[in-house]
Design an enzyme around this catalytic site. Structure first.
Site, PDB file in Angstrom:
ATOM      1  N   MET A   1     150.084 149.360  36.888  1.00 19.50           N
ATOM      2  CA  MET A   1     148.950 149.029  37.757  1.00 19.50           C
ATOM      3  C   MET A   1     147.652 149.077  36.942  1.00 19.50           C
ATOM      4  SD  MET A   1     150.369 148.347  40.590  1.00 19.50           S
ATOM      5  CE  MET A   1     148.815 147.923  41.363  1.00 19.50           C
TER       6      MET A   1
ATOM      7  N   HIS B   1     155.204 137.443  43.566  1.00 25.29           N
ATOM      8  CA  HIS B   1     154.971 138.878  43.701  1.00 25.29           C
ATOM      9  C   HIS B   1     154.582 139.173  45.151  1.00 25.29           C
ATOM     10  CE1 HIS B   1     153.926 142.848  42.018  1.00 25.29           C
ATOM     11  NE2 HIS B   1     152.895 142.835  42.849  1.00 25.29           N
TER      12      HIS B   1
ATOM     13  N   ASP C   1     149.642 144.398  36.805  1.00 24.51           N
ATOM     14  CA  ASP C   1     149.324 144.076  38.202  1.00 24.51           C
ATOM     15  C   ASP C   1     147.941 144.614  38.573  1.00 24.51           C
ATOM     16  OD1 ASP C   1     149.370 143.455  40.870  1.00 24.51           O
ATOM     17  OD2 ASP C   1     150.972 144.852  41.407  1.00 24.51           O
ATOM     18  N   GLY C   2     147.026 143.681  38.835  1.00 25.39           N
ATOM     19  CA  GLY C   2     145.705 144.060  39.336  1.00 25.39           C
ATOM     20  C   GLY C   2     144.584 143.548  38.456  1.00 25.39           C
ATOM     21  N   GLY C   3     143.756 142.680  39.014  1.00 23.84           N
ATOM     22  CA  GLY C   3     142.582 142.193  38.285  1.00 23.84           C
ATOM     23  C   GLY C   3     142.890 141.240  37.152  1.00 23.84           C
TER      24      GLY C   3
ATOM     25  N   MET D   1     154.639 149.446  47.890  1.00 20.67           N
ATOM     26  CA  MET D   1     153.636 150.517  47.877  1.00 20.67           C
ATOM     27  C   MET D   1     153.871 151.321  49.151  1.00 20.67           C
ATOM     28  SD  MET D   1     150.559 148.222  46.408  1.00 20.67           S
ATOM     29  CE  MET D   1     151.476 146.733  46.748  1.00 20.67           C
TER      30      MET D   1
ATOM     31  N   HIS E   1     157.056 144.431  45.485  1.00 21.87           N
ATOM     32  CA  HIS E   1     156.361 145.644  45.034  1.00 21.87           C
ATOM     33  C   HIS E   1     156.121 146.535  46.246  1.00 21.87           C
ATOM     34  CE1 HIS E   1     152.313 147.299  43.186  1.00 21.87           C
ATOM     35  NE2 HIS E   1     153.236 148.229  43.292  1.00 21.87           N
TER      36      HIS E   1
ATOM     37  N   SER F   1     150.568 136.709  43.128  1.00 23.31           N
ATOM     38  CA  SER F   1     150.705 137.633  44.257  1.00 23.31           C
ATOM     39  C   SER F   1     150.339 136.921  45.552  1.00 23.31           C
ATOM     40  CB  SER F   1     149.795 138.852  44.063  1.00 23.31           C
ATOM     41  OG  SER F   1     149.766 139.563  45.287  1.00 23.31           O
TER      42      SER F   1
ATOM     43  N   MET G   1     152.683 147.147  51.729  1.00 28.07           N
ATOM     44  CA  MET G   1     151.876 148.371  51.825  1.00 28.07           C
ATOM     45  C   MET G   1     152.093 149.022  53.181  1.00 28.07           C
ATOM     46  SD  MET G   1     148.309 146.939  50.348  1.00 28.07           S
ATOM     47  CE  MET G   1     148.250 145.912  48.877  1.00 28.07           C
TER      48      MET G   1
ATOM     49  N   ASP H   1     153.588 142.027  47.859  1.00 25.94           N
ATOM     50  CA  ASP H   1     153.026 143.378  47.959  1.00 25.94           C
ATOM     51  C   ASP H   1     153.210 143.952  49.348  1.00 25.94           C
ATOM     52  OD1 ASP H   1     151.746 143.905  45.346  1.00 25.94           O
ATOM     53  OD2 ASP H   1     150.586 142.111  45.842  1.00 25.94           O
TER      54      ASP H   1
HETATM   55  C1  DX5 Z   1     147.359 145.704  44.492  1.00 21.41           C
HETATM   56  C2  DX5 Z   1     148.581 144.829  44.472  1.00 21.41           C
HETATM   57  C3  DX5 Z   1     148.415 143.631  43.619  1.00 21.41           C
HETATM   58  C4  DX5 Z   1     147.374 142.678  44.119  1.00 21.41           C
HETATM   59  C5  DX5 Z   1     146.785 142.015  42.938  1.00 21.41           C
HETATM   60  O1  DX5 Z   1     147.585 146.782  45.306  1.00 21.41           O
HETATM   61  O2  DX5 Z   1     149.705 145.535  43.996  1.00 21.41           O
HETATM   62  O3  DX5 Z   1     149.650 142.957  43.401  1.00 21.41           O
HETATM   63  O4  DX5 Z   1     147.870 141.690  44.976  1.00 21.41           O
HETATM   64  O5  DX5 Z   1     145.721 141.262  43.364  1.00 21.41           O
HETATM   65  P1  DX5 Z   1     144.602 140.769  42.363  1.00 21.41           P
HETATM   66  O6  DX5 Z   1     145.261 139.899  41.344  1.00 21.41           O
HETATM   67  O7  DX5 Z   1     143.654 140.034  43.249  1.00 21.41           O
HETATM   68  O8  DX5 Z   1     143.981 141.990  41.724  1.00 21.41           O
HETATM   69 ZN    ZN Z   2     151.504 144.343  43.371  1.00 24.49          ZN
END
Ligand code: DX5
Ligand code: ZN
Length: 219
Positions: free
Chosen positions: A137, A33, A175-177, A68, A66, A8, A37, A35
């Site tokens: 997510m 990836h 996606d995430g963590g 959001m 992605h 990402s 927002m 993101d």
């Molecule tokens: C969160 C995003 C993720 C984010 C993941 O809202 O959709 O794609 O960048 O970041 P990490 O890998 O640091 O959790």
């Molecule tokens: Zn994402």
């Protein structure tokens, strides 16, 4: 099929975004990836169309965008023109989800549907046969650098079972963590695509971290 790795770019150094996109696209990663927002669907804002267009110019691998974004159908053609190869929209953000997926396909992109941690997996049942990617997510969307929600592992397995039952070919993108130390169990649960932001860019050598994720073996 072996798994895909999609770093990402949200965790890159935005003062050097071209350099970081080039690093990712020459590191053995499969997708970048991206993101987006909007400050409405999620509280945070990231970047929009001109930045995605600039990233495209520096990338030799597909952009996995992605969104959001509330009512994402307003922007699908714009993001395709900016260079998106995969366009992922949130189930929670879109009333006419099937129509939006059709529109993404008509534009010539792969369609992904993302779901938040509190959205029941079964809500995907009707759309699964029509999409290429489910973005599951494993944090609440809005920020990079959050911790993986442990219950996501069972959601991945349940999604995999539902994909099997519905004869869908959708890839499970998590996606995430996602970090070097939990990526293997995420793959074991059934993930096909690993998204990792801080897990890659927080390492002293991000390109080596991408290679480490790529070298894991899918269950
Ligand atoms: C969160 C995003 C993720 C984010 C993941 O809202 O959709 O794609 O960048 O970041 P990490 O890998 O640091 O959790
Ligand atoms: Zn994402």
């Amino acid at each position: 099929m072996s798994h895909l790795v999609a770093p990402s770019i949200l965790s890159c150094d935005f003062a050097h975004v071209g350099r970081d996109v080039e690093m990712v696209s020459s590191s053995g990663a499969d997708w970048i990836h991206v993101d987006v927002m909007d400050g409405m669907f999620v509280p945070n804002m990231s970047f929009g169309l001109p930045v995605v267009e600039a990233m495209k110019r520096h990338s030799s691998i597909p952009l996995d965008v992605h969104l959001m974004v509330a009512q994402p159908e307003r922007y699908l053609s714009h993001f395709k023109e900016a260079g998106a190869d995969v366009i992922t929209i949130h189930l929670e953000a879109c009333i006419h989800l099937h129509a939006a997926v059709q529109q993404i396909h008509k534009l010539g992109a792969k369609a992904g549907v993302a779901i938040n941690p509190s959205t029941p997996i079964f809500q995907l049942v009707e759309i699964l046969p029509d999409i290429e990617v489910v973005c599951l997510m494993s944090v609440n969307p809005g920020w990079g650098g959050q911790s993986f929600i442990p219950g996501s592992l069972s959601r991945i397995s349940r999604l995999k079972a539902l994909i099997g039952k519905t004869n869908s070919k959708a890839l499970i993108e998590v996606d995430g963590g996602v970090k070097l130390d939990n990526a293997q169990e995420i793959l074991n649960a059934g993930a096909d695509v690993l998204v990792s932001g801080s897990g890659v860019f927080g390492q002293p050598d991000p390109a080596a971290a991408i290679q480490t994720l790529k070298n894991l073996k899918k269950a």
